[in-house]
Design a protein around this motif. Sequence first.
Motif, PDB file in Angstrom:
ATOM      1  N   ASP A   1       0.847  -1.194   0.000  1.00 29.31           N
ATOM      2  CA  ASP A   1       0.000   0.000   0.000  1.00 29.31           C
ATOM      3  C   ASP A   1       0.885   1.248   0.000  1.00 29.31           C
TER       4      ASP A   1
ATOM      5  N   ARG B   1       1.074   3.699   2.139  1.00 30.45           N
ATOM      6  CA  ARG B   1       1.693   4.039   3.422  1.00 30.45           C
ATOM      7  C   ARG B   1       3.041   3.344   3.568  1.00 30.45           C
TER       8      ARG B   1
ATOM      9  N   SER C   1     -12.790  19.383   3.062  1.00 33.99           N
ATOM     10  CA  SER C   1     -12.632  18.280   2.116  1.00 33.99           C
ATOM     11  C   SER C   1     -11.761  18.709   0.933  1.00 33.99           C
TER      12      SER C   1
ATOM     13  N   ASP D   1      -8.335  16.934  -0.242  1.00 38.46           N
ATOM     14  CA  ASP D   1      -8.150  16.511  -1.632  1.00 38.46           C
ATOM     15  C   ASP D   1      -6.871  17.096  -2.211  1.00 38.46           C
TER      16      ASP D   1
ATOM     17  N   GLY E   1      -3.745  15.675  -0.612  1.00 38.21           N
ATOM     18  CA  GLY E   1      -3.594  14.302  -1.105  1.00 38.21           C
ATOM     19  C   GLY E   1      -2.968  14.272  -2.492  1.00 38.21           C
TER      20      GLY E   1
ATOM     21  N   ALA F   1      -7.486  12.737   8.282  1.00 41.67           N
ATOM     22  CA  ALA F   1      -7.587  11.942   7.051  1.00 41.67           C
ATOM     23  C   ALA F   1      -6.467  10.905   7.013  1.00 41.67           C
ATOM     24  N   LEU F   2      -6.737   9.748   6.415  1.00 35.08           N
ATOM     25  CA  LEU F   2      -5.675   8.779   6.162  1.00 35.08           C
ATOM     26  C   LEU F   2      -4.970   9.203   4.873  1.00 35.08           C
TER      27      LEU F   2
ATOM     28  N   ASP G   1      -3.296   7.594   2.736  1.00 37.84           N
ATOM     29  CA  ASP G   1      -3.574   6.672   1.629  1.00 37.84           C
ATOM     30  C   ASP G   1      -4.918   6.962   0.968  1.00 37.84           C
ATOM     31  N   ASP G   2      -5.931   7.226   1.801  1.00 35.76           N
ATOM     32  CA  ASP G   2      -7.258   7.504   1.263  1.00 35.76           C
ATOM     33  C   ASP G   2      -7.270   8.820   0.493  1.00 35.76           C
ATOM     34  N   ALA G   3      -6.561   9.811   1.032  1.00 38.65           N
ATOM     35  CA  ALA G   3      -6.536  11.122   0.371  1.00 38.65           C
ATOM     36  C   ALA G   3      -5.817  11.053  -0.976  1.00 38.65           C
TER      37      ALA G   3
ATOM     38  N   ALA H   1      -5.527   8.183  -2.866  1.00 42.09           N
ATOM     39  CA  ALA H   1      -6.050   7.129  -3.743  1.00 42.09           C
ATOM     40  C   ALA H   1      -6.707   7.625  -5.038  1.00 42.09           C
TER      41      ALA H   1
END
Lengths: 217, 217
Positions: free
Chosen positions: A38, A40, B9, B13, B16, B68-69, B71-73, B75
């Motif tokens: 991943d 991270r 948000s 974004d 990220g 926020a994580l 990785d999620d930001a 992705a």
Amino acid sequence: MSAAPAPPSAVVDLLGLVALGELFAFDRMAADARLAPDLRRRAELSAMAAAEMANYRRLADRLTELGALPDDAMAPYVTALQAYHDSTEPKDWLEAVTKAYVGDAVADDFIREIAEALAEPDRQLVLDVLHESRYADFAAAEIRAAIEADPRVANRLSMWARRLVGEGLSQAGRVAAADRGALTGLIVRDGAGDAQKLFRRLTAAHTERMAAVGLNN
Amino acid sequence: MSAAPAPPSAVVDLLGLVALGELFAFDRMAADARLAPDLRRRAELSAMAAAEMANYRRLADRLTELGALPDDAMAPYVTALQAYHDSTEPKDWLEAVTKAYVGDAVADDFIREIAEALAEPDRQLVLDVLHESRYADFAAAEIRAAIEADPRVANRLSMWARRLVGEGLSQAGRVAAADRGALTGLIVRDGAGDAQKLFRRLTAAHTERMAAVGLNN
């Protein structure tokens, strides 16, 4: 017995070896980071790689200060270090973190021993470029978690670690054989027994580290 | 006209996107450094790559702070950024430094524009992760020296730079199309004309930079 200060050529040879080690470790860890499962973990290994370049810069600056061209100081070791990395290319994430864990630690132990033969400011510089323990902690945690999830992993990674050490020793032998005397002079200060004792200390520390993450030597 | 502060948000974004840009730029520059004709220049590009990771770390830390994580930001942008790099893989050293020169600068211009839509501390953080000019200077010097040695190089690298910009724009379009509205909201604050004006400013700066190293747009 306290040895005479290392001659300038030995210092240049040693800093050249350590600097090239950093540059190549950067290159390989950066590439290995692509194996991460991943983003991270990819970022963690990438950050480990990036830290090598900060150290490289300090070593290269010191070489320049000593009147040496970093490229010239590193040149004698290119073949051996390249061969080490070429023969130990990880094929998955766990092999990559194991290589970082094993390789960094053995390199650090070696550097720490050698540093004692240097005068200041080179002694402190060389001690400063040792790896931060948080990187070893990260790699160790990855290995432990993988073994916990699947105990068979321990056997595969133990074999891989033995291969890393074997290839490392084989290339270290080539470096020593090609050495013009200055570098080995740093290790063998009180007679040939020094090299043997150094080897035993490095091996003992390695065995202990393997056990700490659930691998056997 | 002063716009309302960006919603959280949108900040996540944007951070990220910038963070993933750093992580991927690290990866590609580290790999491209192998194309260097000597160890000195290999180390220069490697150091440029390593600098991206220090920035990445700051952005990831801030994302975590915002809840926020990372990785999620990041992705949503993986496909577009991966496609950009896959379609612009340098095949020699000059293509590699040109990519670093062109890509970093366009990214910096874009980031600088966007930063103005952010509230502190994010505005300053985003401005802090702009590339150090010494890296652009190094890349520019490499390009100029190569053109001086062989003027035909200018034509080849000009075409390469156009391809970099073309691929970059195409992927930027994909990012905008996939955006949930928050990110483009940062750019298009006062109407659709904003995006066009931003595009014109980025293009003008790019043309100027090309001319500065002897390339034409």
